[in-house]
Design a protein around this motif. Structure first.
Motif: not given
Ligand SMILES: NC(=O)c1ccc[n+]([C@@H]2O[C@H](COP(=O)([O-])OP(=O)(O)OC[C@H]3O[C@@H](n4cnc5c(N)ncnc54)[C@H](O)[C@@H]3O)[C@@H](O)[C@H]2O)c1
Length: 416
Positions: A20-23, A47, A66, A71, A74, A117, A159, A244, A253, A352
């Protein structure tokens, strides 16, 4: 990270049932990457259709990755639908959203894992073990400095992170990792915070001083990009281009906004003094324009001290980062009456500092892992405490006063 981990390492135990994504562009790129050859691929939902996704696919777990301010929404919707959640840090960015999560968790009994993490890197686990075993006695005072370099640090000013209403500022977005480590290392919780913060570097004045007077709104059409060390040329990097640049027509975006914009609302220079329930106090510094990247921390205890230093990046030269190797991690133990000694720092491979593969193992196949003696899994409670220092620090910057966390929670009716 979560998608590829399930597909590459845990496909025998887990299945990604939908994305699921808005884009739409990013959604379809992710679906391509998630599709097994010879199948019909993975279901995708925009979304606005998240509730339909839940109804159609009946997932048992929702992974939330997201931008931070989304957060909470959702998490609550997933809880209400009977799902557990794996959530990227930070849990959320402010007190009203935190209350929504805490109340929904209590109402539904569902679980959220916040993926800290850093807890899982062997070097950081070693420190936890040293402190928890009482090697330096009772920890009384901590000095903790974290420096982001001019590539990584600059990225938060390009951003959505650049506005506090999206990210909570770096004291929440970034420091959630660091304050979580402090809570976990000390086995305690913050009670009072006094903080200062300002934007000292990513400002129009810096651009002028660097000879970038005619800068544009974004790197892609900036007339002085060629002489700017902070240029992000998305066309030169396959992942940035695909995820992007080629997606921006869908939602506007832009990932390469000028880092020197006046309108930026977050700080790049932050310091906090924190008191803990255990009696320990900590001084904390975060900068986002350092010539190198890494952390330095000293724990003073009643029997001695621990000094830990990790150079992640030696420096940034002409926009390129010189990554340090694993030997750039040192931990020194100095017990009273003894000479200081450098400890052998355990190493592991992976992102990490070797943390990510260990964390993913505990998330996706816990029965295959050793019992977690270090209590590294984080739920809504650890997630909440990790952001409360930063939320209190933001309030302290605004008011110029010391912020008392128990009073702050009581005033908002938040019970953790
Ligand atoms: N643990 C770590 O070390 C670490 C590292 C990087 C990012 N993160 C976290 O991951 C999260 C995402 O960060 P990022 O850098 O990948 O951001 P990003 O902007 O690159 O990606 C966010 C994605 O969310 C999508 N999105 C935006 N609005 C949405 C909506 N309403 N519904 C569904 N999808 C929506 C965007 O289209 C995009 O695909 C953040 O919470 C960040 O803090 C954690």
């Amino acid at each position: 990270m979560f998608r590829d981990s399930v597909l590459d390492d845990y496909a025998d135990r887990h299945e990604i049932v939908a994305l699921c994504d808005v884009n739409p562009h990013r959604l379809s790129e992710s679906a391509k990457a998630a599709s097994k050859p010879g199948t019909n691929g993975v279901a995708t939902y925009l979304a606005d259709d998240f509730d339909r996704l839940i109804a159609d696919q009946k997932p048992d777990t929702v992974v939330v990755a997201t931008p931070d301010f989304l957060h909470a929404d959702y998490i609550v919707r997933a809880f209400e639908a009977g799902c557990d959640v794996i959530c990227e840090k930070p849990l959320t960015i402010d007190l009203s959203r935190l209350k929504m999560i805490i109340d929904a968790q209590a109402r539904t009994g569902r679980q959220v894992k916040v993926t800290f993490n850093y807890r899982y890197s062997p070097a950081r686990t070693q420190i936890r073990e040293l402190i928890a075993s009482g090697t330096i006695g009772t920890v009384t005072a901590v000095d903790f400095r974290w420096h982001l370099d001019r590539v990584h640090g600059a990225d938060y000013f390009r951003r959505w992170h650049r506005q506090k209403e999206n990210s909570g500022g770096l004291l929440v977005h970034k420091s959630t990792h660091h304050f979580d480590l402090l809570n976990w290392w000390l086995g305690s919780q913050p009670t009072q915070v006094f903080a200062s913060g300002r934007r000292a570097f990513y400002r129009p004045e810096t651009a002028l001083a660097l000879g970038l007077a005619d800068r544009g709104a974004r790197c892609a059409d900036c007339p002085v990009a060629a002489k700017c060390d902070f240029e992000l040329d998305m066309s030169k990097d396959a992942a940035l281009r695909q995820l992007y640049l080629e997606a921006e027509h869908e939602d506007g975006y832009f990932r390469d906004l000028c880092v020197f914009d006046e309108e930026i609302g977050i700080e790049d220079t932050m310091q906090a003094h924190i008191r803990y329930a255990s009696g320990a106090t900590a001084n904390y510094t975060l900068t986002a324009y350092s010539p190198w990247e890494g952390l330095e921390i000293k724990f003073q205890g009643t029997k001695g001290d621990i000094t830990h230093r990790h150079v992640e990046v030696h420096g940034v030269f002409g926009g390129e980062r010189a990554h340090a190797d694993e030997d750039a991690v040192t931990t020194e133990l100095h017990l009273a009456g003894e000479p200081p000694r450098l400890l052998d720092v355990p190493k592991a491979k992976g992102h990490h500092g070797g943390a990510d593969p260990v964390m993913l193992g505990y998330i996706f196949a816990p029965d295959t892992m050793e019992p977690d003696r270090y209590n590294r899994a984080s739920d809504h409670v650890a997630g909440a405490w990790s952001i409360l220092t930063g939320i209190a620090a933001n309030a302290s910057i605004e008011t110029g006063s010391v912020v008392d966390i128990p009073s702050m929670l009581k005033a908002r009716g938040i019970r953790i």
